[in-house]
Design an enzyme around this catalytic site. Structure first.
Site, PDB file in Angstrom:
ATOM      1  N   ALA A 139      -0.385   7.697  -1.229  1.00  0.00           N
ATOM      2  CA  ALA A 139      -0.485   8.638  -2.360  1.00  0.00           C
ATOM      3  C   ALA A 139       0.639   8.462  -3.384  1.00  0.00           C
ATOM      4  O   ALA A 139       0.487   8.858  -4.547  1.00  0.00           O
ATOM      5  CB  ALA A 139      -0.506  10.063  -1.831  1.00  0.00           C
ATOM      6  N   GLU A 191      -0.738  -4.435  -5.544  1.00  0.00           N
ATOM      7  CA  GLU A 191      -1.105  -3.056  -5.193  1.00  0.00           C
ATOM      8  C   GLU A 191      -2.362  -3.105  -4.328  1.00  0.00           C
ATOM      9  O   GLU A 191      -3.372  -3.674  -4.735  1.00  0.00           O
ATOM     10  CB  GLU A 191      -1.367  -2.240  -6.469  1.00  0.00           C
ATOM     11  CG  GLU A 191      -1.763  -0.813  -6.147  1.00  0.00           C
ATOM     12  CD  GLU A 191      -2.214  -0.025  -7.369  1.00  0.00           C
ATOM     13  OE1 GLU A 191      -1.821  -0.328  -8.504  1.00  0.00           O
ATOM     14  OE2 GLU A 191      -3.010   0.915  -7.140  1.00  0.00           O
ATOM     15  N   HIS A 211      -5.098  -1.088  -1.527  1.00  0.00           N
ATOM     16  CA  HIS A 211      -5.634   0.134  -0.916  1.00  0.00           C
ATOM     17  C   HIS A 211      -6.782  -0.213   0.010  1.00  0.00           C
ATOM     18  O   HIS A 211      -7.617  -1.068  -0.329  1.00  0.00           O
ATOM     19  CB  HIS A 211      -6.153   1.097  -1.995  1.00  0.00           C
ATOM     20  CG  HIS A 211      -5.106   1.466  -2.991  1.00  0.00           C
ATOM     21  ND1 HIS A 211      -4.090   2.342  -2.698  1.00  0.00           N
ATOM     22  CD2 HIS A 211      -4.886   1.025  -4.246  1.00  0.00           C
ATOM     23  CE1 HIS A 211      -3.294   2.443  -3.747  1.00  0.00           C
ATOM     24  NE2 HIS A 211      -3.745   1.645  -4.702  1.00  0.00           N
ATOM     25  N   ARG A 214     -13.081   7.749  -5.444  1.00  0.00           N
ATOM     26  CA  ARG A 214     -12.660   8.974  -4.755  1.00  0.00           C
ATOM     27  C   ARG A 214     -12.210  10.033  -5.789  1.00  0.00           C
ATOM     28  O   ARG A 214     -12.638   9.973  -6.940  1.00  0.00           O
ATOM     29  CB  ARG A 214     -11.562   8.621  -3.737  1.00  0.00           C
ATOM     30  CG  ARG A 214     -12.078   7.644  -2.658  1.00  0.00           C
ATOM     31  CD  ARG A 214     -11.013   7.313  -1.647  1.00  0.00           C
ATOM     32  NE  ARG A 214     -10.608   8.480  -0.869  1.00  0.00           N
ATOM     33  CZ  ARG A 214      -9.483   8.532  -0.137  1.00  0.00           C
ATOM     34  NH1 ARG A 214      -8.684   7.469  -0.088  1.00  0.00           N
ATOM     35  NH2 ARG A 214      -9.184   9.625   0.540  1.00  0.00           N
ATOM     36  N   ASN A 231       0.880  -1.165   0.000  1.00  0.00           N
ATOM     37  CA  ASN A 231       0.000   0.000   0.000  1.00  0.00           C
ATOM     38  C   ASN A 231       0.917   1.214   0.000  1.00  0.00           C
ATOM     39  O   ASN A 231       1.460   1.593   1.038  1.00  0.00           O
ATOM     40  CB  ASN A 231      -0.932   0.006   1.212  1.00  0.00           C
ATOM     41  CG  ASN A 231      -1.929   1.161   1.118  1.00  0.00           C
ATOM     42  OD1 ASN A 231      -1.800   2.043   0.274  1.00  0.00           O
ATOM     43  ND2 ASN A 231      -2.919   1.148   1.996  1.00  0.00           N
TER      44      ASN A 231
END
Ligand code: DQA
Length: 146
Positions: free
Chosen positions: A79, A100, A102, A109, A76
């Protein structure tokens, strides 16, 4: 057969989960989630390390180390996911699988979160399931690690 070694690598601001933006990430502390990640990894028969840093370079160093030390990585990148070509190139330099990951659904979002510069060098993406994203990513690694 020896146990697979898995690194759960957490990027900027993920130490503040449970404190930051509770409406997005929930109110369970980073420490409590980390404990459950270790338990899940244990159940899956992995040796697991969890490493969090707010520094891009420290994450890149850890990815370089992963080349020799781990069979797979749950990442994770926070940003950095959305803009870090350095992180992308580090992942591309290492032959083991990365997932990957999140906690939030990045696609639901802000627009800048819809872009991932690391997605193309990861085996896949898991997004939107809170702490369960980590558990799902750990399970996903099972069939990917050599
Ligand atoms: C995040 C999503 C990113 O867009 C954000 O910058 C984070 C956390 C997630 O886990 O949902 O820091 O990676």
């Amino acid at each position: 057969m020896s146990k697979k070694r898995v690194l759960v690598l957490l990027g900027p601001n993920l130490n503040l989960v449970g404190i930051r933006e509770k409406g997005v990430y929930g109110d369970e502390s980073a420490e409590s989630i980390e404990k459950q990640i270790r338990e899940e990894a244990d159940k899956l028969g992995y040796v697991c390390d969890v490493y969090q840093s707010n520094w891009e370079g420290a994450l890149i160093d850890k990815i370089h180390e992963a080349r020799e030390q781990y069979d797979g990585v749950v990442l994770n990148a926070g940003a950095l996911t959305h803009y870090s070509y350095s992180l992308r190139d580090a992942i591309a330099s290492v032959k083991i699988p990365f997932i990957e990951t999140h906690m939030s659904n990045v696609h639901a979002r802000e627009d800048f979160r819809h872009t991932t510069v690391i997605g193309s060098v990861c085996a896949g993406q898991i997004s939107g399931f809170g702490k369960y994203s980590y558990f799902l990513a750990l399970a996903a690694l099972k069939n990917l690690m050599k």
